[in-house]
Write a protein that holds these residues in place. Sequence first.
Motif, PDB file in Angstrom:
ATOM      1  N   ASN A 178       0.782  -1.222   0.048  1.00  0.00           N
ATOM      2  CA  ASN A 178       0.070  -0.062  -0.015  1.00  0.00           C
ATOM      3  C   ASN A 178       0.805   1.440   0.127  1.00  0.00           C
ATOM      4  O   ASN A 178       0.512   2.245  -0.616  1.00  0.00           O
ATOM      5  N   LEU A 179       1.979   1.240   0.736  1.00  0.00           N
ATOM      6  CA  LEU A 179       3.000   2.473   0.652  1.00  0.00           C
ATOM      7  C   LEU A 179       3.684   2.387  -0.531  1.00  0.00           C
ATOM      8  O   LEU A 179       3.705   3.730  -1.073  1.00  0.00           O
ATOM      9  N   VAL A 180       4.006   1.308  -1.107  1.00  0.00           N
ATOM     10  CA  VAL A 180       4.490   1.450  -2.604  1.00  0.00           C
ATOM     11  C   VAL A 180       3.602   2.031  -3.684  1.00  0.00           C
ATOM     12  O   VAL A 180       3.975   2.821  -4.498  1.00  0.00           O
ATOM     13  N   ALA A 181       2.257   1.565  -3.357  1.00  0.00           N
ATOM     14  CA  ALA A 181       1.461   2.369  -4.399  1.00  0.00           C
ATOM     15  C   ALA A 181       1.186   3.680  -4.284  1.00  0.00           C
ATOM     16  O   ALA A 181       1.065   4.638  -5.148  1.00  0.00           O
ATOM     17  N   SER A 182       1.445   4.285  -2.893  1.00  0.00           N
ATOM     18  CA  SER A 182       1.134   5.545  -2.502  1.00  0.00           C
ATOM     19  C   SER A 182       2.594   6.413  -3.212  1.00  0.00           C
ATOM     20  O   SER A 182       2.249   7.699  -3.031  1.00  0.00           O
ATOM     21  N   THR A 183       3.650   5.667  -3.518  1.00  0.00           N
ATOM     22  CA  THR A 183       4.831   6.613  -4.212  1.00  0.00           C
ATOM     23  C   THR A 183       4.154   7.504  -5.173  1.00  0.00           C
ATOM     24  O   THR A 183       4.742   8.213  -5.399  1.00  0.00           O
ATOM     25  N   LEU A 184       3.116   7.210  -6.064  1.00  0.00           N
ATOM     26  CA  LEU A 184       2.551   7.891  -6.938  1.00  0.00           C
ATOM     27  C   LEU A 184       2.252   9.266  -6.485  1.00  0.00           C
ATOM     28  O   LEU A 184       2.031  10.166  -7.262  1.00  0.00           O
ATOM     29  N   LEU A 185       1.854   9.533  -5.142  1.00  0.00           N
ATOM     30  CA  LEU A 185       1.521  10.780  -4.560  1.00  0.00           C
ATOM     31  C   LEU A 185       2.544  11.783  -4.771  1.00  0.00           C
ATOM     32  O   LEU A 185       2.274  13.016  -4.840  1.00  0.00           O
ATOM     33  N   THR A 186       4.101  11.222  -4.747  1.00  0.00           N
ATOM     34  CA  THR A 186       4.852  12.295  -4.676  1.00  0.00           C
ATOM     35  C   THR A 186       5.220  12.663  -6.086  1.00  0.00           C
ATOM     36  O   THR A 186       6.183  13.557  -6.358  1.00  0.00           O
ATOM     37  N   GLY A 187       4.689  12.048  -7.219  1.00  0.00           N
ATOM     38  CA  GLY A 187       5.202  12.359  -8.663  1.00  0.00           C
ATOM     39  C   GLY A 187       6.307  11.447  -8.710  1.00  0.00           C
ATOM     40  O   GLY A 187       6.718  11.321 -10.168  1.00  0.00           O
ATOM     41  N   ALA A 188       6.811  10.432  -7.993  1.00  0.00           N
ATOM     42  CA  ALA A 188       7.897   9.740  -8.224  1.00  0.00           C
ATOM     43  C   ALA A 188       7.319   8.335  -8.829  1.00  0.00           C
ATOM     44  O   ALA A 188       6.049   8.325  -9.137  1.00  0.00           O
TER      45      ALA A 188
END
Length: 314
Positions: free
Chosen positions: A205-215
């Motif tokens: 779930n944290l890995v999926a949230s990487t997209l929040l940062t633009g990364a």
Amino acid sequence: MTARRLRAQVASVAATLRDLGVGKGDRVVGYLPNTPHAIVAFLATVSLGAVWSVCGQDYAPKAAADRFAQLRPTVLISADGHLFNASTHDRRHATLELAGALPTLKATVLVDHVGLPWPTRAYPSLVVPWEDAVTRAEELTCTPVPFDHPLWVVYSSGTTGLPKGIVHGHGGVLLEHLKTLGLHSDLGPGDRLLWYTTTHWMMWNLVASTLLTGATTCTYDGSPAPFAKPDVLWELAARHRAIRADASPRHVPDEILEVPGIPHTRTGKKLEVPVKRLLQGAPAEQVVNPATVDAPDLIDHYARLGAERRGRSA
């Protein structure tokens, strides 16, 4: 996958889920490995205001059903199999068994991940091929939800009975993940993160949230240290220029550590976590009793390394 392609696939799958009767507050579950399919399915689900839950295919169908049946899901998204240690693990019949254990399903979306033909016998619900779900030309529209609207459900271990669902809301968990990834890890546009995880570990779930940062997030289906190539994660990190590569300490093989080895207790237990604490600077006497270790000199070695690192950072 480019951001444009990701958006197009999310829009297409969201439209498919909407046509299958998924709406705000409904549950969509995934029986999927850590591949782009899982990321797309998750984003498509939550764009509708629906709630996502996923587990990896190393779970037996009953173990997956013990989790998913509590949610009364509307749609199941499942892959034909997954990869591990240079072997293909067939999960087609497991998918059939899982779908049969979820009586609330309106449809099952079948993902061709490892190239195995799906059985032709009757499924307990409508079947939609992933290729049909993901190739529609659609515009992405997101359903507004309250701050505390459920985003996804993760689970306890199940060691004291059935696994307990743990609900995370949109606002709270996104702020936490943005803080962890954007501030603590300093990720941003142009960065890439590779973190070895299965989909049922909350780190997915944290890995999926990487997209929040633009990364960019890197997905990986397979063993973290296969026998034939124990340094595969490091090779992938170098190939894709990931600025961070992470895994559980137990997944870091001795062969790729620039150290003499990992000590064991006299009963054979490998001491990766104590070694990590020593390298972080914890005093040896607070970490492990040298009398219980097969190679006390290694404890001294790691303690010295930790002290040197602590001195350099002071």
